[in-house]
Design a protein around this motif. Structure first.
Motif, PDB file in Angstrom:
ATOM      1  N   PHE A  89     -21.510  20.390  38.052  1.00  0.00           N
ATOM      2  CA  PHE A  89     -22.554  21.191  37.414  1.00  0.00           C
ATOM      3  C   PHE A  89     -23.214  22.024  38.503  1.00  0.00           C
ATOM      4  CE2 PHE A  89     -21.971  17.447  34.822  1.00  0.00           C
ATOM      5  CZ  PHE A  89     -21.884  17.990  33.543  1.00  0.00           C
ATOM      6  N   GLY A  90     -23.255  23.347  38.310  1.00  0.00           N
ATOM      7  CA  GLY A  90     -23.757  24.227  39.355  1.00  0.00           C
ATOM      8  C   GLY A  90     -24.848  25.168  38.905  1.00  0.00           C
TER       9      GLY A  90
ATOM     10  N   PHE B 174     -18.681  14.898  40.393  1.00  0.00           N
ATOM     11  CA  PHE B 174     -18.254  13.496  40.444  1.00  0.00           C
ATOM     12  C   PHE B 174     -16.880  13.368  39.796  1.00  0.00           C
ATOM     13  CE2 PHE B 174     -21.015  14.351  36.856  1.00  0.00           C
ATOM     14  CZ  PHE B 174     -20.265  13.916  35.773  1.00  0.00           C
ATOM     15  N   GLU B 175     -16.194  12.271  40.126  1.00  0.00           N
ATOM     16  CA  GLU B 175     -14.878  11.984  39.552  1.00  0.00           C
ATOM     17  C   GLU B 175     -15.051  11.445  38.141  1.00  0.00           C
ATOM     18  OE1 GLU B 175     -12.649   9.360  42.059  1.00  0.00           O
ATOM     19  OE2 GLU B 175     -12.762  10.712  43.766  1.00  0.00           O
ATOM     20  N   LEU B 176     -14.105  11.794  37.285  1.00  0.00           N
ATOM     21  CA  LEU B 176     -14.122  11.258  35.919  1.00  0.00           C
ATOM     22  C   LEU B 176     -13.251  10.020  35.831  1.00  0.00           C
ATOM     23  CD1 LEU B 176     -13.878  14.531  33.839  1.00  0.00           C
ATOM     24  CD2 LEU B 176     -15.881  13.171  34.328  1.00  0.00           C
TER      25      LEU B 176
ATOM     26  N   GLY C 238     -27.672  31.919  36.919  1.00  0.00           N
ATOM     27  CA  GLY C 238     -26.847  31.252  35.920  1.00  0.00           C
ATOM     28  C   GLY C 238     -26.604  29.798  36.241  1.00  0.00           C
ATOM     29  N   GLY C 239     -25.940  29.154  35.320  1.00  0.00           N
ATOM     30  CA  GLY C 239     -25.518  27.768  35.479  1.00  0.00           C
ATOM     31  C   GLY C 239     -24.088  27.644  34.999  1.00  0.00           C
ATOM     32  N   ASP C 240     -23.364  26.666  35.529  1.00  0.00           N
ATOM     33  CA  ASP C 240     -21.980  26.502  35.101  1.00  0.00           C
ATOM     34  C   ASP C 240     -21.556  25.045  35.092  1.00  0.00           C
ATOM     35  OD1 ASP C 240     -20.873  25.635  37.654  1.00  0.00           O
ATOM     36  OD2 ASP C 240     -20.946  27.709  38.309  1.00  0.00           O
ATOM     37  N   VAL C 241     -20.447  24.823  34.420  1.00  0.00           N
ATOM     38  CA  VAL C 241     -19.766  23.530  34.394  1.00  0.00           C
ATOM     39  C   VAL C 241     -18.335  23.808  34.817  1.00  0.00           C
ATOM     40  CG1 VAL C 241     -19.000  21.613  32.955  1.00  0.00           C
ATOM     41  CG2 VAL C 241     -21.207  22.703  32.503  1.00  0.00           C
TER      42      VAL C 241
END
Length: 171
Positions: free
Chosen positions: A42-43, A169-171, A59-62
């Motif tokens: 998430f940025g 993070f890792e999923l 802005g924001g991003d995934v």
């Protein structure tokens, strides 16, 4: 137009450097098993357009990242970006949808990234969809990612240099 040509040359040089680095890895004779995995980040993005049409961007991003190897990943990125204009002019907000390739080129933490996709205008009566491309460089560790990129929005007739700060993070 000359500036755009120089930026494209820089993008392709960085992308080529990533492939050369991956291709030049030496085989030590030992078989190393790397667990391929997904990561989610998430940025927050802040940018400065390089022309006079817009004042700044936020802005924001995934970003979903799939690690192919320890040094190469593919990415899918979406979010929301707003390009702010001066007084009495409507801002432009859009949703980017990008696919990319990330290559770690130094100490498994510094990388080059190339993304291409589309930007879908969603605010203030704008209804254009633009092609966008974004070369960048960055640093990432287990959880944090900081990168600098250039983004070009063809139909929006602008581009920006943006800084991204992200947590992943890792999923």
């Amino acid at each position: 137009m000359k500036k755009l040509k120089n930026i494209r040359i820089l993008f392709f040089a960085a992308f080529t450097l990533g492939f050369i680095t991956i291709a030049s890895a030496q085989d030590t004779g030992e078989s190393v098993n790397y667990d391929q995995k997904f990561k989610l980040g998430f940025g927050l993005n802040g940018g400065l357009p390089t022309d006079n049409a817009y004042d700044w961007a936020l802005g924001g991003d995934v970003r979903l990242q799939y690690d192919l190897t320890k040094r190469a990943s593919v990415t899918l990125t979406t979010g929301f970006t707003n390009l702010f204009m001066g007084d009495n002019v409507a801002d432009l907000g859009f949703i980017p949808a990008k696919a990319g390739f990330k290559a770690f080129v130094w100490e498994d933490q510094f990388y080059v990234l190339g993304e291409v996709g589309a930007g879908f205008a969603v605010t203030n009566g704008y209804n254009d969809t633009t092609f966008l491309w974004a070369p960048g460089i960055g640093y990432a560790n287990k959880h944090f990612d900081i990168s600098l990129r250039y983004e070009d929005y063809h139909k929006f007739e602008t581009n920006q240099v943006a800084l991204r700060l992200a947590y992943g993070f890792e999923l």
